[in-house]
Design a protein around this motif. Structure first.
Motif, mmCIF file in Angstrom:
data_model
loop_
_atom_site.group_PDB
_atom_site.id
_atom_site.type_symbol
_atom_site.label_atom_id
_atom_site.label_comp_id
_atom_site.label_asym_id
_atom_site.label_seq_id
_atom_site.Cartn_x
_atom_site.Cartn_y
_atom_site.Cartn_z
ATOM 1 N N LEU A 120 -1.629 -2.283 5.867
ATOM 2 C CA LEU A 120 -2.950 -1.747 6.205
ATOM 3 C C LEU A 120 -2.977 -1.192 7.627
ATOM 4 N N VAL A 142 -5.107 -9.440 4.029
ATOM 5 C CA VAL A 142 -4.717 -8.103 4.479
ATOM 6 C C VAL A 142 -3.537 -8.242 5.436
ATOM 7 N N THR A 198 -12.319 -6.901 7.493
ATOM 8 C CA THR A 198 -11.826 -7.975 6.631
ATOM 9 C C THR A 198 -12.626 -9.256 6.822
ATOM 10 N N SER A 215 -5.636 3.713 3.441
ATOM 11 C CA SER A 215 -5.525 2.263 3.392
ATOM 12 C C SER A 215 -6.843 1.602 3.756
ATOM 13 N N LEU A 239 -9.137 -0.874 1.480
ATOM 14 C CA LEU A 239 -9.628 -2.153 1.978
ATOM 15 C C LEU A 239 -11.117 -2.317 1.684
ATOM 16 N N GLU A 241 0.826 -1.212 0.000
ATOM 17 C CA GLU A 241 0.000 0.000 0.000
ATOM 18 C C GLU A 241 0.857 1.259 0.000
ATOM 19 N N VAL A 249 -9.598 -3.235 11.399
ATOM 20 C CA VAL A 249 -9.192 -3.948 10.185
ATOM 21 C C VAL A 249 -9.695 -5.386 10.218
#
Length: 329
Positions: A245, A263, A289, A251, A255, A216, A285
């Protein structure tokens, strides 16, 4: 008006689009197309719509009366810039390495483990590019920094992918192989990634064992192009991953938009565990995810405390010196 490009598959696309619109007059030199149109603005808009963003940046638009020496014009348009010539002079060692890539480059492999196994179950390996210049090992930061200056980034990116696959032949078994790539080095995925497909076939590695990972921090300025690259990899049966991430809103936005299969959490976030700030980011995150079915990896794990905290927050996999250093295989 002329359009010029040094990339063969881009030239083929230009020929097709211009021929269909009736705007292709002739090709006075290799890679140079003369246009015949009364509305150049509309034509250029049409051409741009048929190219990927890296292709559009690479094609040159030349507004000039009929040149007396079109071959010279074409050669000038395909020549490197003065800055690239200077960089190639400074980085002549890299040119030598590229000229003998099979012997100059190799990959080392770092294990990726299941956190709920305490790090004992290896599920895959990340391939990391190295070069040997006769005086020692050259690390990726130096390699890619020099390649970027010299205009050889697309070459080194291709070498990184094929070297990773070649080096994993014979020992990978059923494990996953994480292979890094730069989206800006891929003009059109179905053309530029053919060498990767051939390398996987030569190595006897199934496409569904491959996870192609984009960092990223490489400044994803065109998410649409990255989405097309991801789509191509997925059509081949591969998985895709975003690295670093949690290092900012951009970021997390990527995502949500791209929903990668894997990730990888930012190094600074992982090494801040346990800590309120890092825990909040990791929880966000992981939640995002897992909601769409993706997998989360904590990389650069150096302590048992970091691993334990990540596992408690729902992180699936771990990578770092705690579980093993990158090694030749």
């Amino acid at each position: 008006m002329f359009l010029a490009t040094a990339v063969s598959h881009t030239l083929s696309t230009l020929r097709r689009v211009l021929a269909q619109s009736g705007a292709l007059a002739d090709e006075p030199a290799v890679g140079v197309i003369r246009l015949s149109t009364g509305n150049p603005a509309n034509l250029l808009s049409l051409v741009s719509s048929q190219l990927t963003s890296p292709e559009s940046e690479e094609v040159r638009v030349v507004v000039v009366d009929d040149p007396s020496d079109s071959e010279l014009l074409g050669a000038a348009l395909r020549a490197p810039s003065l800055a690239q010539v200077a960089a190639r002079t400074r980085h002549v060692d890299l040119q030598r390495l590229i000229g003998d890539e099979d012997r100059s480059f190799r990959s080392v492999y770092q294990p990726i483990v299941r956190l709920d196994s305490g790090g004992r179950e290896v599920v895959g390996y990340e391939a990391l590019l190295r070069a040997d210049d006769g005086g020692g090992q050259v690390m990726p930061a130096a390699l890619f920094g020099a390649a970027r200056e010299a205009g050889w980034l697309h070459i080194l990116d291709r070498i990184g992918r094929t070297t990773a696959l070649r080096g994993a032949a014979g020992w990978l078994g059923d494990a996953l192989l994480f292979v890094n790539f730069l989206p800006t080095a891929i003009y059109r995925p179905e053309v530029c990634l053919m060498t990767t497909e051939r390398a996987a076939a030569d190595a006897g590695i199934a496409m569904d064992q491959l996870v192609f990972e984009v960092t990223e921090s490489e400044r994803v300025t065109d998410p649409d192009h990255l989405a097309r690259v991801f789509e191509h990899y997925r059509r081949l049966g591969c998985r895709v991953a975003l690295d670093d991430l949690g290092a900012g809103y951009s970021s997390l936005n990527l995502l949500a938009r791209l929903q990668p299969d894997v990730v990888k959490l930012d190094k600074e976030i992982v090494q801040g565990l346990p800590g309120a700030g890092s825990e909040a980011v990791v929880s966000s995150v992981v939640s995002m995810t897992h909601r769409y079915g993706g997998v989360v990896i904590a990389e650069c794990v150096e302590t048992a405390e970091q691993a334990s905290s990540a596992a408690e927050l729902g992180v699936d996999l771990g990578q770092g010196w705690l579980f093993g250093a990158p090694e030749d295989r």
